[in-house]
Design a protein around this motif. Structure first.
Motif, PDB file in Angstrom:
ATOM      1  N   ARG A   1      54.439  41.301  42.923  1.00 19.13           N
ATOM      2  CA  ARG A   1      53.415  40.864  42.894  1.00 19.13           C
ATOM      3  C   ARG A   1      53.886  40.009  44.361  1.00 19.13           C
ATOM      4  NH1 ARG A   1      55.054  37.578  38.600  1.00 19.13           N
ATOM      5  NH2 ARG A   1      56.447  36.051  39.044  1.00 19.13           N
TER       6      ARG A   1
ATOM      7  N   ASN B   1      47.380  41.812  42.382  1.00 21.90           N
ATOM      8  CA  ASN B   1      48.140  41.038  42.526  1.00 21.90           C
ATOM      9  C   ASN B   1      49.064  40.904  43.155  1.00 21.90           C
ATOM     10  OD1 ASN B   1      46.899  40.194  40.418  1.00 21.90           O
ATOM     11  ND2 ASN B   1      48.437  41.210  38.865  1.00 21.90           N
TER      12      ASN B   1
ATOM     13  N   LYS C   1      49.029  39.401  46.977  1.00 21.03           N
ATOM     14  CA  LYS C   1      48.201  39.768  47.942  1.00 21.03           C
ATOM     15  C   LYS C   1      48.870  39.433  49.602  1.00 21.03           C
ATOM     16  CE  LYS C   1      45.519  38.067  45.144  1.00 21.03           C
ATOM     17  NZ  LYS C   1      44.044  38.829  44.893  1.00 21.03           N
ATOM     18  N   LYS C   2      50.232  39.874  49.065  1.00 19.45           N
ATOM     19  CA  LYS C   2      51.407  39.466  50.890  1.00 19.45           C
ATOM     20  C   LYS C   2      51.339  40.982  51.091  1.00 19.45           C
ATOM     21  CE  LYS C   2      53.475  35.273  49.210  1.00 19.45           C
ATOM     22  NZ  LYS C   2      54.762  34.569  48.264  1.00 19.45           N
TER      23      LYS C   2
ATOM     24  N   LYS D   1      38.896  45.494  47.589  1.00 17.83           N
ATOM     25  CA  LYS D   1      39.486  44.741  48.003  1.00 17.83           C
ATOM     26  C   LYS D   1      40.807  45.102  48.232  1.00 17.83           C
ATOM     27  CE  LYS D   1      36.667  41.221  46.183  1.00 17.83           C
ATOM     28  NZ  LYS D   1      36.693  39.550  44.664  1.00 17.83           N
TER      29      LYS D   1
ATOM     30  N   PRO E   1      44.806  44.373  50.243  1.00 16.93           N
ATOM     31  CA  PRO E   1      45.539  43.088  51.101  1.00 16.93           C
ATOM     32  C   PRO E   1      45.019  42.495  51.958  1.00 16.93           C
ATOM     33  CG  PRO E   1      46.942  44.416  49.388  1.00 16.93           C
ATOM     34  CD  PRO E   1      45.112  44.749  49.633  1.00 16.93           C
TER      35      PRO E   1
END
Length: 452
Positions: free
Chosen positions: A166, A189, A191-192, A210, A212
Motif C-alpha cells: 500500500r 489501496n 494512494k501514493k 477511481k 491514484p
C-alpha cells in the motif's frame, strides 16, 4: 668480552627493525583491498556468515543475502556482484540495504520469513527473471517498500497479494500471470502511486472508475481488459505517459481527453475503440506520441492535428477514417513516424502531397474520393519508409490515376497477344527459308562430286 660488548648493538638493531616492520604488518592485516590479507577475528557481537569479508553491512542482512545465494565475498555496500545490485545507506555503526535487485535467480532459491524480516529497511526491491515461487512479505518489509518490480519472476501473483503493497509510489509487473477479478482491487489501496506498469500479465476485467490522482506514468498494455475508457481517467492532470494498447477496450474516447494537459505519450493501439478523435486533444500542448492504430475509429481525420507543434509520432493506420487527409507535405515530413494506411476510404490531395511520400492510401479524385483502393503491392510500396526512385514513384502515381473512372482514357494499344503471333510467323518463315538454302547448297556440292 667481545660477545658481551656486541649485545647492546644487536638489541638496538633488533628494536629498530621491529619499529620499522610493525606498522606495515598492521596495515597489511586490515586492508580490505588486498586479496591476500588475513581477516580480523570476528567479534561475538558482530557475527558474519561464511564465506565473507569484513563488511559494514548489518550482519543479519549479510546473512540474508548469503541465504539468497548472493555472493558476500565482497562488501555489498561497496562492490555489488555483477548479476545483483545493492545500495546501502550511511547509517552507523552498521549500514543497511535500501535497494536490492535480484537478477537471473536459480529456481531453488528459498526466501525465508526471517531473512525477509531482516530486510525491512528496503525501499526498492526488484525481481528480474527469477522464476521462484511467490513469497509472503512480512509487514515490516511491506511498510518500508516504495518501489517494487517483478518481471518474468515469482511465477504467478494475485490481486490480494499486490494490494498489500500500500505504500508504493512505483509498481512494475511484466511477463507474470496476475490473477484478478478487476484491476481496482490492486490499485484501490495504493494512494501514493505515481508510476504503474502492469503489462503482459493476462489482466482481466474493466478499467477502474477511481485512480491514484498522483499518477504520471500508466501502462496497462498487453492484457485482456474490456469495456469503456472511463471519463474519470481525465482527472489525472499530472499524467505524462498513458499506454492501454493491445486490450479489448470498446466505445468512444472520453470527450474530455484534452484535460490531460501534461500528456506526452498516448497509445490506445490494437483495441476495438470507435467514434471520432476527440477535438479536445488540441488542448494538449506537449503531445509527442499519438497511436490510435488498429481500432474502429471513424469520421474524418481532424485538421487540428496539424496545430499540435510538438507532435512527432502519429499512427492512425488500420481504422475506418474517410475523406481527404488534412495534412500537407511539410507537416508530414516534420513527423518522425506517420502512418495512415489501411483506411480504404481515405485519400490524399495529390496537388499538395507528393505521391513520393508513399502514404499507403490512394490519391483523391475531384470529388474527394479515393481514386481506387490501393492493392496490397501498392500499399506496401506507399507504406515503405525507403524512398524509391522518381521513375518508380511516377509509375505508381500513374497507375493509380489510370484506374480512376474520371481520368481520360488513353488510346487503345494493339493487343499484345496478336503482335507476338505475327512475330512468331515471321521468325518461322525466315528459319524455313534459310534451311532450304542450306539444303540446296549441300545437295549441289554432293551432285558435282558424284558427276565428276
Amino acid at each position: 668480552m667481545c660477545l658481551s660488548a656486541m649485545e647492546p648493538k644487536s638489541s638496538a638493531l633488533l628494536i629498530t627493525l621491529l619499529l620499522i616492520t610493525y606498522p606495515i604488518n598492521i596495515s597489511y592485516c586490515v586492508s580490505p583491498q588486498s586479496p591476500e590479507s588475513s581477516p580480523l577475528p570476528s567479534s561475538p557481537s558482530r557475527p558474519s556468515p561464511s564465506p565473507s569479508v569484513h563488511s559494514e553491512l548489518e550482519p543479519k542482512q549479510l546473512q540474508a543475502l548469503h541465504s539468497f545465494n548472493i555472493s558476500t565475498a565482497k562488501d555489498p555496500c561497496f562492490e555489488p556482484s555483477l548479476h545483483n545490485a545493492t545500495l546501502c545507506n550511511s547509517q552507523k555503526p552498521f549500514r543497511h540495504l535500501v535497494s536490492l535487485r535480484l537478477l537471473n535467480c536459480s529456481d531453488d532459491v528459498e526466501m525465508s520469513l526471517t531473512a525477509l524480516k531482516s530486510l525491512s529497511t528496503l525501499q526498492n526491491l526488484e525481481f528480474l527473471n527469477c522464476p521462484i515461487p511467490p513469497v509472503q512479505f512480512p509487514d515490516e518489509l511491506i511498510a518500508s517498500l516504495r518501489s517494487f518490480t517483478c518481471a518474468n519472476s515469482l511465477r504467478k501473483l494475485t490481486d490480494v497479494w499486490l494490494s498489500r503493497l500500500r505504500n508504493l509510489t512505483d509498481l512494475t509487473i511484466s511477463q507474470v500471470i496476475v490473477k484478478t477479478r478487476r484491476p481496482s482491487i490492486i490499485l484501490g489501496n495504493m494512494k501514493k502511486l505515481r508510476s504503474v506498469t502492469i503489462s503482459n500479465t493476462n489482466l482481466t476485467g474493466i478499467l477502474p472508475k477511481k485512480w491514484p490522482l498522483n499518477l504520471t506514468h500508466f501502462d496497462l498494455s498487453g492484457n485482456r481488459l474490456k469495456g469503456n475508457v472511463p471519463t474519470s481517467l481525465t482527472l489525472l492532470s499530472d499524467l505524462k505517459f498513458l499506454n492501454f494498447s493491445s486490450n479489448s477496450l470498446t466505445g468512444e474516447l472520453p470527450s474530455s481527453l484534452g484535460d490531460l494537459l501534461s500528456l506526452r505519450n498516448l497509445s490506445f493501439a490494437s483495441n476495438s475503440l470507435s467514434g471520432p478523435i476527440p477535438e479536445s486533444m488540441l488542448e494538449i500542448p506537449g503531445l509527442l506520441h499519438l497511436d490510435l492504430s488498429s481500432n474502429h475509429f471513424n469520421g474524418t481525420i481532424p485538421k487540428f492535428l496539424t496545430e499540435m507543434k510538438e507532435l512527432k509520432y502519429l499512427n492512425l493506420e488500420n481504422n475506418n477514417f474517410h475523406g481527404v487527409i488534412p495534412f500537407n507535405g511539410s507537416f508530414i515530413k516534420k513527423l518522425a513516424v506517420f502512418k495512415v494506411g489501411g483506411n480504404s476510404n481515405l485519400c490524399y490531395n495529390h496537388s499538395i502531397v507528393s505521391s513520393k511520400l508513399k502514404l499507403g492510401i490512394a490519391p483523391c479524385d475531384k470529388d474527394g474520393l479515393p481514386v481506387s483502393p490501393p492493392s496490397d503491392s501498392l500499399y506496401n510500396s506507399f507504406g515503405s519508409s525507403d524512398d524509391s526512385s522518381k521513375d518508380d514513384s511516377l509509375f505508381l502515381h500513374q497507375a493509380l490515376n489510370e484506374s480512376s473512372p474520371h481520368s481520360q482514357a488513353p488510346a487503345p494499344a494493339p493487343p499484345m497477344r496478336d503482335n507476338r503471333h505475327e512475330l512468331s510467323k515471321i521468325v518461322l518463315g525466315v528459319a524455313i527459308g534459310l534451311s532450304s538454302i542450306v539444303f540446296l547448297i549441300v545437295f549441289l556440292v554432293l551432285l558435282s562430286k558424284w558427276c565428276g
